[in-house]
Scaffold this motif. Sequence first.
Motif, PDB file in Angstrom:
ATOM      1  N   GLU A  60      43.000  25.501  35.812  1.00  9.04           N
ATOM      2  CA  GLU A  60      43.564  24.344  35.830  1.00  9.04           C
ATOM      3  C   GLU A  60      43.897  24.549  37.090  1.00  9.04           C
ATOM      4  O   GLU A  60      43.689  25.983  38.403  1.00  9.04           O
ATOM      5  N   LYS A  61      43.844  23.644  38.582  1.00  7.32           N
ATOM      6  CA  LYS A  61      43.507  23.887  39.821  1.00  7.32           C
ATOM      7  C   LYS A  61      44.413  24.735  39.834  1.00  7.32           C
ATOM      8  O   LYS A  61      45.676  24.178  39.494  1.00  7.32           O
ATOM      9  N   GLY A  62      44.601  25.958  42.066  1.00  6.91           N
ATOM     10  CA  GLY A  62      45.744  26.813  41.642  1.00  6.91           C
ATOM     11  C   GLY A  62      45.938  27.355  40.898  1.00  6.91           C
ATOM     12  O   GLY A  62      46.847  28.386  41.465  1.00  6.91           O
ATOM     13  N   LYS A  63      45.405  27.968  39.911  1.00  3.08           N
ATOM     14  CA  LYS A  63      45.607  29.140  38.560  1.00  3.08           C
ATOM     15  C   LYS A  63      44.777  30.111  39.479  1.00  3.08           C
ATOM     16  O   LYS A  63      43.689  30.207  40.059  1.00  3.08           O
ATOM     17  N   ARG A  64      44.619  30.954  39.308  1.00  5.81           N
ATOM     18  CA  ARG A  64      44.420  31.965  39.645  1.00  5.81           C
ATOM     19  C   ARG A  64      43.477  33.268  38.802  1.00  5.81           C
ATOM     20  O   ARG A  64      43.761  32.767  37.590  1.00  5.81           O
ATOM     21  N   PHE A  65      41.956  34.231  39.392  1.00 11.40           N
ATOM     22  CA  PHE A  65      41.515  34.868  38.745  1.00 11.40           C
ATOM     23  C   PHE A  65      41.397  35.990  37.981  1.00 11.40           C
ATOM     24  O   PHE A  65      41.470  37.050  38.103  1.00 11.40           O
ATOM     25  N   TYR A  66      42.900  35.666  37.156  1.00 11.16           N
ATOM     26  CA  TYR A  66      43.292  37.336  36.960  1.00 11.16           C
ATOM     27  C   TYR A  66      42.939  38.264  35.825  1.00 11.16           C
ATOM     28  O   TYR A  66      43.085  39.906  36.216  1.00 11.16           O
ATOM     29  N   ILE A  67      42.661  37.843  34.831  1.00  9.60           N
ATOM     30  CA  ILE A  67      42.052  38.304  33.890  1.00  9.60           C
ATOM     31  C   ILE A  67      40.643  38.641  34.348  1.00  9.60           C
ATOM     32  O   ILE A  67      40.010  40.401  34.311  1.00  9.60           O
ATOM     33  N   THR A  68      40.075  38.090  34.890  1.00 10.03           N
ATOM     34  CA  THR A  68      38.181  38.518  35.803  1.00 10.03           C
ATOM     35  C   THR A  68      38.791  40.293  37.214  1.00 10.03           C
ATOM     36  O   THR A  68      37.893  41.006  36.591  1.00 10.03           O
ATOM     37  N   GLY A  69      39.609  39.593  37.778  1.00  8.81           N
ATOM     38  CA  GLY A  69      39.936  40.134  38.430  1.00  8.81           C
ATOM     39  C   GLY A  69      40.379  42.304  38.140  1.00  8.81           C
ATOM     40  O   GLY A  69      40.101  42.988  38.266  1.00  8.81           O
ATOM     41  N   ALA A  70      41.183  41.837  36.718  1.00 12.64           N
ATOM     42  CA  ALA A  70      41.789  43.188  36.144  1.00 12.64           C
ATOM     43  C   ALA A  70      40.705  43.668  35.130  1.00 12.64           C
ATOM     44  O   ALA A  70      40.225  45.175  34.948  1.00 12.64           O
ATOM     45  N   ILE A  71      39.284  42.979  35.327  1.00 11.17           N
ATOM     46  CA  ILE A  71      38.558  43.740  34.194  1.00 11.17           C
ATOM     47  C   ILE A  71      37.609  44.338  35.251  1.00 11.17           C
ATOM     48  O   ILE A  71      36.859  45.709  34.396  1.00 11.17           O
ATOM     49  N   MET A  72      37.510  43.722  36.279  1.00 12.23           N
ATOM     50  CA  MET A  72      36.722  44.541  38.075  1.00 12.23           C
ATOM     51  C   MET A  72      37.845  45.615  37.796  1.00 12.23           C
ATOM     52  O   MET A  72      36.899  46.485  38.721  1.00 12.23           O
ATOM     53  N   LEU A  73      38.741  45.644  38.448  1.00 16.17           N
ATOM     54  CA  LEU A  73      39.519  46.494  38.398  1.00 16.17           C
ATOM     55  C   LEU A  73      39.322  47.496  37.754  1.00 16.17           C
ATOM     56  O   LEU A  73      39.002  48.999  37.767  1.00 16.17           O
ATOM     57  N   VAL A  74      39.328  47.320  36.275  1.00 16.81           N
ATOM     58  CA  VAL A  74      38.904  48.626  34.933  1.00 16.81           C
ATOM     59  C   VAL A  74      37.050  49.075  35.149  1.00 16.81           C
ATOM     60  O   VAL A  74      36.905  50.097  35.442  1.00 16.81           O
ATOM     61  N   CYS A  75      36.450  47.962  35.881  1.00 19.68           N
ATOM     62  CA  CYS A  75      34.965  48.491  36.053  1.00 19.68           C
ATOM     63  C   CYS A  75      34.979  49.361  37.077  1.00 19.68           C
ATOM     64  O   CYS A  75      34.013  50.462  37.138  1.00 19.68           O
ATOM     65  N   TRP A  76      36.136  49.027  38.123  1.00 24.24           N
ATOM     66  CA  TRP A  76      36.016  49.965  39.741  1.00 24.24           C
ATOM     67  C   TRP A  76      36.437  51.539  38.788  1.00 24.24           C
ATOM     68  O   TRP A  76      35.638  52.319  39.447  1.00 24.24           O
ATOM     69  N   MET A  77      37.461  51.564  38.166  1.00 22.61           N
ATOM     70  CA  MET A  77      37.782  52.715  37.665  1.00 22.61           C
ATOM     71  C   MET A  77      37.074  53.348  36.747  1.00 22.61           C
ATOM     72  O   MET A  77      36.369  54.331  37.741  1.00 22.61           O
ATOM     73  N   CYS A  78      35.554  52.971  36.414  1.00 21.97           N
ATOM     74  CA  CYS A  78      34.838  53.841  35.477  1.00 21.97           C
ATOM     75  C   CYS A  78      34.108  54.177  36.617  1.00 21.97           C
ATOM     76  O   CYS A  78      33.752  54.881  36.467  1.00 21.97           O
ATOM     77  N   ILE A  79      33.244  53.635  37.437  1.00 17.37           N
ATOM     78  CA  ILE A  79      32.449  54.332  38.775  1.00 17.37           C
ATOM     79  C   ILE A  79      33.396  54.942  39.387  1.00 17.37           C
ATOM     80  O   ILE A  79      32.610  56.083  39.608  1.00 17.37           O
ATOM     81  N   LEU A  80      34.148  55.243  40.148  1.00 15.63           N
ATOM     82  CA  LEU A  80      35.037  55.967  40.535  1.00 15.63           C
ATOM     83  C   LEU A  80      35.092  57.680  39.481  1.00 15.63           C
ATOM     84  O   LEU A  80      34.892  58.298  40.165  1.00 15.63           O
ATOM     85  N   ILE A  81      35.747  57.276  38.507  1.00 11.92           N
ATOM     86  CA  ILE A  81      34.853  58.703  37.740  1.00 11.92           C
ATOM     87  C   ILE A  81      34.261  58.855  37.612  1.00 11.92           C
ATOM     88  O   ILE A  81      33.777  60.406  37.475  1.00 11.92           O
TER      89      ILE A  81
END
Length: 161
Positions: free
Chosen positions: A92-113
């Motif tokens: 819905e309008k006004g909602k945030r993309f929490y799931i997408t952001g969380a998955i990208m943070l996991v991707c970020w951690m995998c790249i970092l490691i």
Amino acid sequence: MLVLLAGIFVVHIATVVMLFVSTIANVWMVGSSSYGTVSTGLWLLCNNTCQQLPVSSRDEASLKAVQAFMILSIIFSVVALVMFIVQLFTLEKGKRFYITGAIMLVCWMCILIGVSIYTARFTGKVPVSTNSHHGYCFILAWICFCFSFIISILYLVLRKK
């Protein structure tokens, strides 16, 4: 807002492509030898022809870990891209993309490691070569690290208006 969403989408696609290139290509370390330019990646050792990367038994587990984390980062980045598209049309309008952001943070951690292990264990180790330096795949991996962090933070704070 549409321009911001389109910009984030384009940067996310660019990150996925750069992750593919940095993982597949064999130019993480480059050196010179009597045979010419020698490059190593996560998979092969290449000079005139490519062959299996010679790794000591002590470094074999580290190389497998780098390979695994780089493949996981590609998987999580693609999953985050699909989730972004799904959430774009279902939230819905006004909602945030929490799931997408969380998955990208996991991707970020995998790249970092993955890149950190490679930096600690394999920097400067190009067999039968001198004057070794980092290749473009290593640099692309660090660029993907930065992009994935920025994208994940933007997804976490982005509201669909």
